[in-house]
Design a protein around this motif. Structure first.
Motif, PDB file in Angstrom:
ATOM      1  N   GLN A 286       6.931  -2.921 -17.463  1.00  0.00           N
ATOM      2  CA  GLN A 286       7.361  -2.788 -18.661  1.00  0.00           C
ATOM      3  C   GLN A 286       6.712  -1.541 -19.403  1.00  0.00           C
ATOM      4  O   GLN A 286       7.444  -0.998 -20.058  1.00  0.00           O
ATOM      5  N   ALA A 287       5.709  -1.127 -19.258  1.00  0.00           N
ATOM      6  CA  ALA A 287       5.194   0.220 -20.008  1.00  0.00           C
ATOM      7  C   ALA A 287       5.675   1.190 -19.514  1.00  0.00           C
ATOM      8  O   ALA A 287       5.928   2.171 -20.138  1.00  0.00           O
ATOM      9  N   SER A 288       6.080   1.269 -18.136  1.00  0.00           N
ATOM     10  CA  SER A 288       6.635   2.550 -17.585  1.00  0.00           C
ATOM     11  C   SER A 288       8.106   2.684 -17.869  1.00  0.00           C
ATOM     12  O   SER A 288       8.786   3.812 -17.758  1.00  0.00           O
ATOM     13  N   MET A 289       8.785   1.563 -18.245  1.00  0.00           N
ATOM     14  CA  MET A 289      10.148   1.533 -18.760  1.00  0.00           C
ATOM     15  C   MET A 289      11.034   1.997 -17.727  1.00  0.00           C
ATOM     16  O   MET A 289      12.210   2.500 -18.233  1.00  0.00           O
ATOM     17  N   GLY A 290      10.685   1.885 -16.589  1.00  0.00           N
ATOM     18  CA  GLY A 290      11.660   2.606 -15.234  1.00  0.00           C
ATOM     19  C   GLY A 290      11.714   3.876 -15.302  1.00  0.00           C
ATOM     20  O   GLY A 290      12.826   4.368 -14.701  1.00  0.00           O
ATOM     21  N   ARG A 291      11.102   4.729 -15.799  1.00  0.00           N
ATOM     22  CA  ARG A 291      11.082   6.107 -15.851  1.00  0.00           C
ATOM     23  C   ARG A 291      10.057   6.634 -14.700  1.00  0.00           C
ATOM     24  O   ARG A 291       8.754   6.361 -14.806  1.00  0.00           O
ATOM     25  N   VAL A 292      10.711   7.278 -13.668  1.00  0.00           N
ATOM     26  CA  VAL A 292       9.529   7.702 -12.548  1.00  0.00           C
ATOM     27  C   VAL A 292       9.847   9.087 -12.132  1.00  0.00           C
ATOM     28  O   VAL A 292      10.874   9.541 -12.634  1.00  0.00           O
ATOM     29  N   VAL A 293       8.819   9.866 -11.564  1.00  0.00           N
ATOM     30  CA  VAL A 293       8.983  11.192 -10.998  1.00  0.00           C
ATOM     31  C   VAL A 293       8.225  11.062  -9.807  1.00  0.00           C
ATOM     32  O   VAL A 293       7.149  10.403  -9.565  1.00  0.00           O
ATOM     33  N   ALA A 294       8.873  11.646  -8.630  1.00  0.00           N
ATOM     34  CA  ALA A 294       8.424  11.833  -7.592  1.00  0.00           C
ATOM     35  C   ALA A 294       8.370  13.423  -6.978  1.00  0.00           C
ATOM     36  O   ALA A 294       9.245  13.888  -7.156  1.00  0.00           O
ATOM     37  N   CYS A 295       7.104  13.857  -6.684  1.00  0.00           N
ATOM     38  CA  CYS A 295       7.030  15.046  -6.321  1.00  0.00           C
ATOM     39  C   CYS A 295       6.306  15.541  -4.919  1.00  0.00           C
ATOM     40  O   CYS A 295       5.796  14.817  -4.261  1.00  0.00           O
ATOM     41  N   ALA A 296       6.855  16.583  -4.209  1.00  0.00           N
ATOM     42  CA  ALA A 296       6.161  16.730  -2.882  1.00  0.00           C
ATOM     43  C   ALA A 296       4.737  16.946  -3.179  1.00  0.00           C
ATOM     44  O   ALA A 296       3.961  16.907  -1.870  1.00  0.00           O
ATOM     45  N   ASN A 297       4.152  17.485  -4.051  1.00  0.00           N
ATOM     46  CA  ASN A 297       2.808  17.804  -4.022  1.00  0.00           C
ATOM     47  C   ASN A 297       2.442  17.668  -5.554  1.00  0.00           C
ATOM     48  O   ASN A 297       2.789  17.462  -6.473  1.00  0.00           O
ATOM     49  N   GLU A 298       0.817  17.849  -5.635  1.00  0.00           N
ATOM     50  CA  GLU A 298       0.333  17.770  -6.947  1.00  0.00           C
ATOM     51  C   GLU A 298       0.709  18.779  -7.857  1.00  0.00           C
ATOM     52  O   GLU A 298       0.607  18.614  -9.174  1.00  0.00           O
TER      53      GLU A 298
ATOM     54  N   VAL B 138      13.711  12.765 -10.491  1.00  0.00           N
ATOM     55  CA  VAL B 138      13.425  12.273 -11.698  1.00  0.00           C
ATOM     56  C   VAL B 138      14.397  11.516 -12.028  1.00  0.00           C
ATOM     57  O   VAL B 138      15.624  11.614 -11.969  1.00  0.00           O
ATOM     58  N   GLU B 139      13.906  10.288 -12.466  1.00  0.00           N
ATOM     59  CA  GLU B 139      14.999   9.118 -12.747  1.00  0.00           C
ATOM     60  C   GLU B 139      14.381   8.188 -13.694  1.00  0.00           C
ATOM     61  O   GLU B 139      13.172   8.288 -14.269  1.00  0.00           O
ATOM     62  N   ALA B 140      15.270   7.510 -14.393  1.00  0.00           N
ATOM     63  CA  ALA B 140      14.978   6.657 -15.542  1.00  0.00           C
ATOM     64  C   ALA B 140      15.856   5.220 -15.435  1.00  0.00           C
ATOM     65  O   ALA B 140      16.876   5.395 -14.665  1.00  0.00           O
ATOM     66  N   ASP B 141      15.638   4.463 -16.067  1.00  0.00           N
ATOM     67  CA  ASP B 141      16.469   3.178 -16.336  1.00  0.00           C
ATOM     68  C   ASP B 141      16.437   2.588 -14.765  1.00  0.00           C
ATOM     69  O   ASP B 141      17.272   1.842 -14.477  1.00  0.00           O
ATOM     70  N   LEU B 142      15.352   2.305 -14.250  1.00  0.00           N
ATOM     71  CA  LEU B 142      15.067   1.837 -12.895  1.00  0.00           C
ATOM     72  C   LEU B 142      14.620   0.253 -12.870  1.00  0.00           C
ATOM     73  O   LEU B 142      13.671   0.262 -13.812  1.00  0.00           O
ATOM     74  N   GLY B 143      14.912  -0.471 -12.084  1.00  0.00           N
ATOM     75  CA  GLY B 143      14.278  -1.789 -12.153  1.00  0.00           C
ATOM     76  C   GLY B 143      13.014  -1.745 -11.045  1.00  0.00           C
ATOM     77  O   GLY B 143      13.010  -0.683 -10.227  1.00  0.00           O
ATOM     78  N   LEU B 144      12.335  -2.762 -11.106  1.00  0.00           N
ATOM     79  CA  LEU B 144      11.198  -2.610  -9.957  1.00  0.00           C
ATOM     80  C   LEU B 144      11.550  -2.505  -8.867  1.00  0.00           C
ATOM     81  O   LEU B 144      10.814  -1.902  -7.964  1.00  0.00           O
ATOM     82  N   TYR B 145      12.456  -3.210  -8.373  1.00  0.00           N
ATOM     83  CA  TYR B 145      13.079  -3.273  -7.108  1.00  0.00           C
ATOM     84  C   TYR B 145      13.848  -2.071  -6.684  1.00  0.00           C
ATOM     85  O   TYR B 145      13.949  -1.557  -5.513  1.00  0.00           O
TER      86      TYR B 145
END
Length: 311
Positions: free
Chosen positions: A253-265, A216-223
């Motif tokens: 822009q809508a995602s605001m650099g906030r991402v979550v990656a999970c091993a499964n659904e 779980v992270e935030a403040d990320l750039g597209l790259y």
């Protein structure tokens, strides 16, 4: 390129092969600087939780090299890089580059940084590379083809409940005060153990089933995340923004650099139930009352302790 009736068509296989070429060339630039004295400049971005971020000549030269190769091979493709900006981002194919994701790790001799290379088609990540040149580990994710680590297929493993999961974030300081820090704290309380300090490498170990389950992270750039999406998803994982939406060029822009990656659904559903929940800032009055109750409770406890008769 395949020629069909005079029209040149670029295949996914060709693009994936070229992504590997870019990673090879970036390695040649970066490795001579590894654990050697290197000048570090500071970039200031005052709208971020941590305003200062480092950049080195290794970052700059690696991106310069990759951009030159893209311009030579695919002059009509767009480029979106961390160090040198954007060109032709409305093209059908756009390359998104982070020459050293985890520069702080790089300049302190910790081999958990990585070169991130993504190819987007109509704004959607279709190819992603996470390359750790020091450990000689390269993850390649291709939509519809799966994910490999040094040429061998990998898949996520992961538990099925957040309470049993191991969660990574690069640092707890990447979350803005308020909604982001509040929701991240809730995630920390929901998982078995929060861990820190792996940059892009954390996503790679989730994709490989090596024991990490969630990032779980935030403040990320597209790259910072485009290359990671095909790697995680190709291995069977799920990666979205905090609201469960796809991570694309168009919705950055809508995602605001906030991402979550999970091993499964299953893990992803639980995470989105926390991260995607509507949030409103506590009122000023509520904060005062809450703080007042806390201080009153502490005062009562101290008073009781002092009032106890000495034996």
């Amino acid at each position: 390129m395949d020629n069909h009736h005079g029209v040149y068509v670029t295949t996914t296989e060709q693009l994936a092969s070229f992504a590997n070429e870019l990673a090879d060339e970036a390695r040649k630039v970066i490795l001579p600087y590894w654990r050697k004295p290197i000048e570090v400049e500071s970039k200031m971005e005052h709208n971020r939780p941590t305003a200062e971020s480092p950049v080195t000549i290794a970052d700059q030269r690696a991106e310069e090299t990759m951009r030159r190769l893209i311009e030579e091979r695919y002059p009509n493709h767009g480029i979106y890089g961390e160090e040198y900006g954007q060109v032709r981002t409305d093209a059908e194919f756009v390359w998104v580059l982070d020459p050293i994701d985890g520069t702080k790790s790089f300049i302190t001799g910790k081999p958990l940084f990585g070169t991130l290379i993504a190819c987007l088609k109509n704004g959607e990540p279709i190819i992603g590379v996470i390359d750790q040149c020091v450990l000689n580990e390269r993850w390649l994710g291709v939509v519809g083809k799966g994910t490999t680590l040094n040429g061998k297929s990998v898949t996520t493993e992961g538990c099925s409940e957040l309470k049993e999961s191991m969660m990574y974030a690069t640092t707890p300081h990447m979350f803005h005060e308020g909604e982001e820090s509040y929701k991240f704290e809730r995630m920390c309380n929901a998982v078995k153990r929060p861990l820190y300090g792996a940059d892009c490498y954390a996503y790679a170990i989730v994709a490989s089933g090596f024991g990490a389950d969630v990032v779980v992270e935030a403040d990320l750039g597209l790259y910072d995340y485009c290359a990671i999406v095909p790697v995680v998803e190709g291995a069977g994982g799920v990666m979205t923004d905090w609201r469960g939406n796809r991570l694309t060029l168009g919705n950055h822009q809508a995602s605001m650099g906030r991402v979550v990656a999970c091993a499964n659904e299953e893990l992803h559903r639980e995470a989105i139930a926390i991260l995607g929940k509507r949030w409103s800032r506590p009122s000023f009055v509520f904060s005062i009352v809450k703080d007042g109750i806390w201080h009153l409770a502490v005062g009562i406890f101290i008073g009781i302790a002092l009032a106890k008769p000495k034996k």
